[in-house]
Design an enzyme around this catalytic site. Structure first.
Site: not given
Length: 278
Positions: A54, A72
């Protein structure tokens, strides 16, 4: 799942979302975070499988491919979800920008333990050549707070691992530093963990059973005037280290404690800054 690598969407100013192939993306070499919770990564991976990513990750393009600046965890979870591409915003950043953004993102994690937090402050200081005061200003923290967190890195490796694993808190670690002897610190840390000691109980235990060997003769703490004790506490908070004040025959001395050359330089720098400001 994203299947195309050339689809773009104008986001703002000069930022566009690109779909970048996962095999072209590499972890941030300046990422201070060393461990990622497998269970939480699995949860995030399942969410990505169902809803997609998202929020785009932020990348920096280099001659060897793309390096992650922010996101990450999303990248790792996307690999587990077997995505071939991820939505990303590619930014033009300097090495310094990349270091700072990675560290600041790391500091915003809710599950950050005290050792990881301290290591992040140290990395900011070392990589960007910042003082404690400059780090404090950038992160809206007090300088004594930064100094006290950095002191945790003086703990024995085993005790730091205990804090990282949640067996002890950062406050336990700072309290243990009063002992100085690494063997004694490790032994007491294990006892505090096994017997589930509170920080207050640990402080009391150390106060009642302190076994420090010092090269100079100290005045009995209980005999010190109240205002001297107050000044010691204030200086300790201000400089982030233990301070002892002693008086005898109308003379006195203030002793600042340090355990490394780095800590010594920090104290001298802070004292000089204080002198200049006055």
């Amino acid at each position: 799942m994203v299947k195309s690598s050339d689809k773009r969407l104008q986001l703002d100013d000069d930022s566009v979302i690109q779909h970048i192939a996962i095999d072209q993306i590499k972890p941030n070499p300046y990422q201070p975070r060393k461990t990622f919770d497998d269970a939480k990564l699995d949860d995030l991976s399942r969410s990505i499988e169902q809803h997609g990513i998202l929020q785009p990750i932020v990348l920096r393009m280099t001659i060897t491919g793309y390096h992650i600046v922010v996101g990450e965890r999303r990248f790792r979870a996307a690999k587990r979800a077997k995505l071939t591409h991820v939505p990303a915003i590619v930014k033009s950043l300097s090495d310094e920008d990349m270091m700072e953004l990675a560290i600041i993102e790391n500091l915003q994690r809710e599950d950050l333990n005290a050792i990881e937090e301290a290591e992040s402050y140290r990395k900011l200081m070392d990589d960007l050549e910042l003082t404690q005061q400059q780090v404090a200003q950038r992160l809206s923290k007090s300088r004594p707070y930064i100094a006290n967190m950095l002191r945790l890195l003086q703990l024995p490796p085993m005790v730091m691992r205990m804090i990282q694993q949640g067996e002890l808190s950062g406050a336990h670690g700072r309290t243990l530093l009063a002992l100085k002897n690494t063997t004694e610190i490790t032994k007491l840390a294990k006892q505090a963990h096994h017997e589930a000691w509170s920080v207050r109980y640990l402080e009391q235990y150390i106060g009642d059973n302190k076994v420090q060997k010092q090269s100079h003769k100290q005045t009995d703490v209980k005999a010190k005037p109240k205002f001297i004790k107050q000044q010691e506490r204030q200086l300790k908070e201000q400089y982030g280290t233990n301070v002892a004040i002693s008086t005898k025959n109308n003379k006195g001395q203030i002793i600042f404690e340090f355990s490394s050359e780095e800590e010594f330089k920090r104290l001298v720098q802070h004292l000089n800054e204080k002198y200049k400001n006055e």
